[in-house]
Motif scaffolding. Structure first.
Motif, short mmCIF file in Angstrom:
data_model
loop_
_atom_site.label_atom_id
_atom_site.label_comp_id
_atom_site.label_asym_id
_atom_site.label_seq_id
_atom_site.Cartn_x
_atom_site.Cartn_y
_atom_site.Cartn_z
N ASN A 1 31.96 39.19 -0.01
CA ASN A 1 32.09 40.48 0.66
C ASN A 1 30.87 41.33 0.33
OD1 ASN A 1 32.54 41.46 -1.95
ND2 ASN A 1 34.75 41.27 -1.75
N ASP A 2 30.91 42.61 0.71
CA ASP A 2 29.74 43.46 0.49
C ASP A 2 29.53 43.79 -0.99
OD1 ASP A 2 32.01 45.05 0.41
OD2 ASP A 2 31.04 46.76 1.37
N LYS A 3 30.52 43.55 -1.83
CA LYS A 3 30.39 43.82 -3.27
C LYS A 3 29.80 42.63 -4.04
CE LYS A 3 32.42 47.82 -3.02
NZ LYS A 3 31.57 48.74 -2.34
N LYS A 4 30.20 41.41 -3.66
CA LYS A 4 29.79 40.23 -4.42
C LYS A 4 29.91 39.00 -3.54
CE LYS A 4 30.52 38.78 -9.09
NZ LYS A 4 31.28 38.96 -10.29
N GLY A 5 28.92 38.11 -3.63
CA GLY A 5 28.97 36.89 -2.84
C GLY A 5 27.83 35.95 -3.16
N THR A 6 27.73 34.89 -2.36
CA THR A 6 26.69 33.89 -2.54
C THR A 6 25.95 33.68 -1.24
OG1 THR A 6 28.04 32.77 -4.20
CG2 THR A 6 26.25 31.51 -3.24
N LEU A 7 24.62 33.76 -1.31
CA LEU A 7 23.76 33.52 -0.16
C LEU A 7 23.31 32.06 -0.19
CD1 LEU A 7 22.13 34.77 2.24
CD2 LEU A 7 20.26 35.04 0.61
N LEU A 8 23.56 31.34 0.88
CA LEU A 8 23.09 29.97 1.01
C LEU A 8 21.95 29.95 2.02
CD1 LEU A 8 26.42 27.92 1.16
CD2 LEU A 8 24.99 28.41 -0.80
N ILE A 9 20.78 29.59 1.55
CA ILE A 9 19.62 29.46 2.43
C ILE A 9 19.52 27.98 2.78
CG2 ILE A 9 17.14 29.82 2.67
CD1 ILE A 9 17.36 31.90 0.41
N ASP B 1 15.44 15.50 -11.42
CA ASP B 1 14.73 15.89 -10.19
C ASP B 1 15.55 15.38 -9.02
OD1 ASP B 1 12.67 16.96 -11.64
OD2 ASP B 1 11.35 15.24 -11.42
N SER B 2 15.87 16.26 -8.09
CA SER B 2 16.63 15.84 -6.91
C SER B 2 16.28 16.73 -5.73
CB SER B 2 18.13 15.88 -7.21
OG SER B 2 18.54 17.20 -7.52
N MET B 3 16.92 16.47 -4.61
CA MET B 3 16.71 17.24 -3.39
C MET B 3 18.06 17.75 -2.91
SD MET B 3 13.45 17.01 -2.99
CE MET B 3 13.05 17.49 -1.33
N ALA B 4 18.04 18.89 -2.21
CA ALA B 4 19.26 19.48 -1.66
C ALA B 4 18.97 20.04 -0.27
CB ALA B 4 19.77 20.58 -2.59
N SER B 5 20.02 20.40 0.44
CA SER B 5 19.84 20.93 1.79
C SER B 5 20.01 22.45 1.84
CB SER B 5 20.84 20.27 2.75
OG SER B 5 22.16 20.53 2.32
N TYR B 6 20.27 23.07 0.68
CA TYR B 6 20.38 24.53 0.64
C TYR B 6 20.06 25.04 -0.76
CZ TYR B 6 24.90 23.74 -1.59
OH TYR B 6 25.89 23.33 -2.44
N MET B 7 19.73 26.32 -0.82
CA MET B 7 19.49 27.03 -2.07
C MET B 7 20.55 28.12 -2.17
SD MET B 7 16.19 29.33 -3.25
CE MET B 7 15.02 28.04 -3.07
N SER B 8 21.21 28.22 -3.30
CA SER B 8 22.30 29.17 -3.50
C SER B 8 21.85 30.30 -4.42
CB SER B 8 23.50 28.43 -4.10
OG SER B 8 24.51 29.33 -4.43
N ILE B 9 21.97 31.55 -3.95
CA ILE B 9 21.57 32.71 -4.74
C ILE B 9 22.73 33.70 -4.77
CG2 ILE B 9 19.94 34.63 -4.95
CD1 ILE B 9 17.91 32.92 -3.43
N PRO B 10 23.21 34.07 -5.97
CA PRO B 10 24.30 35.05 -6.06
C PRO B 10 23.79 36.46 -5.78
CG PRO B 10 23.62 34.39 -8.25
CD PRO B 10 22.83 33.56 -7.29
N LEU B 11 24.51 37.19 -4.93
CA LEU B 11 24.10 38.55 -4.57
C LEU B 11 25.27 39.51 -4.77
CD1 LEU B 11 22.15 37.92 -1.23
CD2 LEU B 11 21.23 38.11 -3.54
N LYS B 12 24.92 40.79 -4.91
CA LYS B 12 25.93 41.85 -5.02
C LYS B 12 25.46 43.06 -4.25
CE LYS B 12 23.93 43.72 -9.22
NZ LYS B 12 24.05 43.97 -10.61
N ASN B 13 26.41 43.89 -3.85
CA ASN B 13 26.14 45.16 -3.17
C ASN B 13 25.17 45.01 -2.00
OD1 ASN B 13 27.77 46.40 -5.12
ND2 ASN B 13 26.02 46.74 -6.46
#
Length: 160
Positions: free
Chosen positions: A95-103, A124-136
């Motif tokens: 939500n707008d207070k807390k969440g995770t951004l997946l690029i 060492d590995s590969m992935a299809s997304y990067m996860s960044i925790p966001l708030k507000n």
């Protein structure tokens, strides 16, 4: 003579326009990188990880790389990186207070590296997304980040 002078003026005008356009692309690229990095740093949620993170680095370069590095209290380091030419889209869970951004990227284009991990070792590995925790963060901020990444992708493709 008037026609010759007119042709010279037109050529000079065209040359000046080309020079201004060449420099405007670089500034526009820098503007996109600064905005994306600023938004990610402003809204980063340090409290989201269950394991204590000592510090983190988020870096978006004008050469087209997005890097995210986490340093944990016990010495473990996680590093994520991808080229913005491989950017596909953004997803946000929360939500707008807390969440995770997946690029998300087009394929397995995110480099994932782990150092000094006493339990799993260096990986060492590969992935299809990067996860960044966001708030507000508001919906219009997420839309702006996505639009800027798409613009940056187009500018990087134009430079190739």
């Amino acid at each position: 003579m008037k026609k010759f002078t007119l042709n010279i003026k037109m050529c000079l005008s065209l040359m000046m326009c080309l020079v201004f356009m060449a420099f405007s692309t670089a500034m526009n690229l820098d503007e996109q990188t600064v905005f994306i990095q600023k938004m990610l740093m402003e809204h980063y949620d340090e409290s989201a990880s269950p394991v204590q993170i000592k510090r983190y680095e988020i870096n978006v370069t004008n050469t087209g790389f997005c890097r995210y590095k986490r340093f944990f209290a016990k010495g473990k380091v996680e590093y994520f990186s991808f080229n913005l030419l491989k950017f596909k889209d953004l997803d946000y869970y929360g939500n707008d207070k807390k969440g995770t951004l997946l690029i998300r990227t087009l394929g397995d284009d995110v480099i994932v590296q782990t150092y000094n991990d006493k339990e799993g070792g260096d990986i060492d590995s590969m992935a299809s997304y990067m996860s960044i925790p966001l708030k507000n963060i508001e919906a219009h901020d997420l839309i702006s980040i996505s639009e800027r990444m798409v613009k940056m992708n187009a500018l990087l493709l134009a430079q190739k």
